[in-house]
Design an enzyme around this catalytic site. Structure first.
Site, PDB file in Angstrom:
ATOM      1  N   GLY A 163       0.836  -1.324   0.195  1.00 32.22           N
ATOM      2  CA  GLY A 163       0.002  -0.105   0.099  1.00 32.22           C
ATOM      3  C   GLY A 163       0.800   1.175   0.181  1.00 32.22           C
ATOM      4  CB  CYS A 164       4.143   2.296   0.472  1.00 32.08           C
ATOM      5  SG  CYS A 164       3.849   1.941   2.165  1.00 32.08           S
TER       6      CYS A 164
END
Ligand SMILES: Cc1ncc(COP(=O)(O)O)c(C=O)c1O
Ligand SMILES: Cc1ncc(COP(=O)(O)O)c(C=O)c1O
Lengths: 141, 407, 407, 141
Positions: free
Chosen positions: A50-51
């Site tokens: 999710g980065c």
């Protein structure tokens, strides 16, 4: 120092930084200052989902306290990780789980990392809490 | 570049006046989506305020008007891409939906176990994954035309890759990640010699000049409205009538049928056979307005201006120390993908954003291309006819700042 | 009916002021598509003027804002239908697209040769044809729950039709042709006793009151934005997470993937797995605005007002000599399908149109239902909360005129 | 009378009809006046596609001239068919193929039958021309 005291420290330091440029430079320095993870630790196991850049996060548990270490291929992201680590390190799982971490809002970190990006921040925090929870469960067994 | 009425044109695009972080926005993310002229925005507004009614099936006055406007938009698209007739123009939800339609429906009719579909290594995921899913379903093989060091197709490999099992080639006309223009005419020529149909992904070519599907002689051509100054949620599939006729329907629903009964259903004629349910008629009409807008400016003028902008920006970027440009081909549109030595694209993107410059970082939905270059992603600046040299200058300054900060 | 702020509400809908043939429009074609409040129109306008940028993948400020708004709209939809979490909310191009998604993807995973899918005889073509196409592909059987003389489902047939081969029931909550409300809770209860999942076509229920997918316990629920005061080109699929997780992706493309490479592709998590390509993000956000608008008016108020309108219109119509109403059930929304003795619906529709009254004539995309009644089509007047008793009166007068002209 | 003369006649008659209501009543009467098709002729073979009501159209060719007959289940549609028949009947294929039928625009028929509906009109005309073409080809063989 407690987590809260370290938060206040960070808020204090940020209060001098008016411009986004200064804040970014501060993060860049924080990112440069923390030691890089050993390449053997930069594995999928420690990779955070999710980065937008890759972030690896590790945690060690000793004498009832957690110590995180992190790395990222983007330096600003690494700076954010460094900041979180600075505030949370050397704390017990309970302290970490109970911290409200208001400094994130106060210093405008989220606002300065527009929504898609703050996801990375959120994911890092989530992972840090996971570790705390895991160690808490482990030590209470 | 000088007689192009750039100031007047920019006035048409309200978003170009936006402020980000207290500076005037430089919008260089046009390959992701383009901004909309007031002509398009007002069309939508007017349709909802004064004319909204469902098309095709009602007896009422507004519905008739709306149907006329919708079918008028289809005719505008036909004229714009120079299709032979408007039955060959299908409105879809976007380029991705168009490609999926062909992958499923053409695939159903013409692809069998052991057959091959050929794509290129520079395709957008939307022109890869539908074919992978199809090949999985059909036990067919997906083959890949490789690209060279400067991001051009390795055309010498094409004759080798076209076998008697090749059933379709799906290739982009312009790379979304690099702006490189592919020799699609030559690909189509070679394919047709072997009776292989070709789908052209026009998502990045429709907005940069003349498109003539008959001259190109492609079998399918797809694009998205939102990348050609139109609204979101609308796209186009052009297909040669002979293929569309031979293909089974894709989605079932209202409007695509002739008669429905539980003992058997017959389908409507083209183009309606492929337009199931209530279509995005407002989107289609607004897309028509977008195409008319750029026709009005003049496709040749747009092309000339963009070539000049491409040269200007290319020269400016190439002179930056430590820059590595991917796809620095001679045949390209003003889309630039690059890396700065020792600087992560994401760091650069965050700083450029703060400077009011909207670009994109990452893989640009072209992971296989990134893999080819052995990288994780790039910084991409994509420009179009409403961008200016001054904006390029601000961008280059921004890069300087980035380099200072992370140097 | 009297405390409902109908005048203020009508002010919100610009199209209700339209003139047709020099008279004020009476818009009674709401089952086809609804009109949009300024709140929705202005949302679209504002997004294109001030905020437009592609979602999810960009680093820039506008993109972040747009992503927030898009995901905010997903949350609004979740709240509106009372889903458990927003991963269960998929944005599609419309109800038809949603049903096709389930037919293809659920069908791929769970339907085999000899299996059965059950629909009802009053379904819209969009909830018939996708299942016919699926059953054709899979050599499965489509079975039909019949309706009775007044257009209600023959619920006594349900237990007989549910066999051990039944894999899915797809049924509408409200008939688009007649307004009849089906006992979906009871259908779902009986189905779940036999572990059969149920898809509810909410295209005609979403705009008429509270929807609670968890209470209803349906497995899938679909609707279109344009029928609930939102824009065209956007729709929703709600699905229970366990089903959506188990279903393969439908369309391939950007955003629905995790990693793409030619050696194998992995897919993104829910809801993104089912949202291939650039979604209609402006449409989704405007749909969110539409749902917020009616939440603001109050779903209970809307429901109460519409019940009163339904009673008023029902009484008025029933008193017309020579009228035959189809689906004159006690459980219904204000949608009226009828025939006038010795008058073709089309003739009636043409005259009503000239009187400024927009209704629909024909089969209403429900040919099997027409077949059931042994007719070619009906006149349909469909009302919603911005319609008034006065409009009903004008409509009845219009019918009188029609009867005089063709009597 | 030539096609053109009959067109003028129709234009003349319509010019007295100001209101759409009168025009519709005129069409309704025209529709009522022409004989209904025998039910045996109301088959798919004679059905015209693209109208919202069902329209059947037949044509006979005698002594070099075409005579159409038509029916519809909607009376206004039948009236339109009747009007076209009145203007075109008793003409040679060539006369029909060359007629420009301006009366349709002049009397506002299309405008009064909004676009989706005028499709029916267009389909009828198309079918009438098809017949004319077919008989022309046939008779020149
Ligand atoms: C009951 C029902 N189901 C499905 C649909 C299809 O909706 P759409 O055409 O918006 O996809 C409609 C509307 O036409 C409907 O009334
Ligand atoms: C080359 C190319 N093909 C296909 C697509 C998919 O278009 P969309 O996401 O609008 O469906 C894009 C845009 O993202 C593209 O650049």
């Amino acid at each position: 120092m407690t987590i809260h005291e370290r938060e206040l420290e960070v808020i204090e330091e940020f209060s001098d930084l008016d411009e986004w440029m200064d804040k970014y430079n501060y993060l860049i320095e924080m990112g440069r200052d923390i030691p890089a993870l050993d390449t053997t630790c930069k594995t999928d196991q420690y990779l955070i989902q999710g980065c937008q850049s890759r972030v690896w996060l590790q945690a060690e548990f000793q004498s009832g306290k957690i110590n995180y270490s992190a790395d990222s291929d983007a330096i600003i992201t690494k700076g954010i990780a460094a900041l979180l680590i600075r505030v949370l390190n050397e704390s017990t799982p309970d302290e970490i789980l109970n911290a409200d971490l208001e400094f994130i809002d106060t210093i405008g970190l989220k606002e300065h990392l527009s929504p898609t990006r703050s996801n990375g921040l959120v994911s890092m925090l989530k992972q840090m809490r996971y570790y705390a929870l895991a160690y808490k469960t482990k030590s209470s067994n | 570049m000088n007689d192009f009425p750039i100031d007047t044109i920019r006035e048409d695009f309200p978003l170009l006046k936006a402020q980000v972080n207290k500076t005037r926005l430089v919008y260089f993310d046009n390959a992701a989506t383009t901004q909309k002229p007031v002509q398009v925005i007002d069309t939508i507004d007017n349709l909802y305020r004064n004319q909204n009614s469902s098309i095709h099936r009602s007896v009422n006055y507004l519905s008739g008007k709306m149907t006329e406007a919708y079918e008028g938009a289809r005719e505008t698209v036909r004229r714009f891409v120079h299709a032979n007739n408007s039955r060959e123009i299908i409105f879809t939800a976007g380029a991705t939906a168009s490609i999926n339609l062909v992958a499923t429906s053409f695939g159903e009719a013409f692809i069998e176990e052991g057959d091959e579909v050929l794509v290129s290594a520079m395709e957008h995921h939307s022109n890869i994954v539908p074919w992978q899913l199809l090949c999985d379903r059909k036990k067919a093989r997906l083959k890949v035309l490789p690209v060279n060091d400067i991001g051009e197709l390795q055309m010498d490999q094409l004759p080798i890759l076209l076998t008697e099992r090749t059933r379709l080639i799906a290739v982009t006309q312009v790379s979304n990640a690099m702006g490189v223009i592919n020799p699609v005419n030559e690909i189509i020529r070679q394919a047709h010699e072997k009776n292989i149909p070709v789908l052209i992904d026009g998502a990045q070519s429709i907005q940069h000049g003349q498109i003539n599907v008959q001259e190109m002689d492609c079998d399918f051509y797809v694009f998205s409205g939102h990348k050609v100054y139109g609204p979101t949620g609308i796209g186009v599939l052009y297909g040669k009538e002979k293929w569309l006729e031979a293909m089974p329907p894709y989605q079932g629903g209202g409007d695509m049928i002739d008669r429905v009964s539980f003992s058997g259903t017959s389908f409507n004629v083209l183009p309606f056979k492929f337009e199931a349910g209530t279509t995005n008629y407002v989107g289609a009409i607004a897309l028509g307005a977008a195409l008319e807008y750029i026709e009005h400016i003049g496709l040749d003028h747009i092309d000339a201006y963009e070539i000049a902008l491409n040269d200007y920006a290319g020269n400016a970027l190439r002179s930056i120390p430590g820059i590595r440009i991917f796809g620095d081909s001679k045949m390209k549109h003003p889309i630039f993908s690059f890396l700065l030595e020792n600087i992560h694209p994401y760091d650069a993107g965050m700083v450029l954003d703060k400077l009011g410059i909207a670009i994109r970082t990452g893989t640009h939905c072209a992971m296989p291309l990134m893999e080819h270059f052995g990288i994780d992603g790039t910084i991409r600046a994509s420009m179009c006819f409403y961008n200016t040299k001054e904006e390029v200058d601000r961008f280059v300054e921004g890069i300087n700042t980035v380099q200072e900060m992370f140097g």
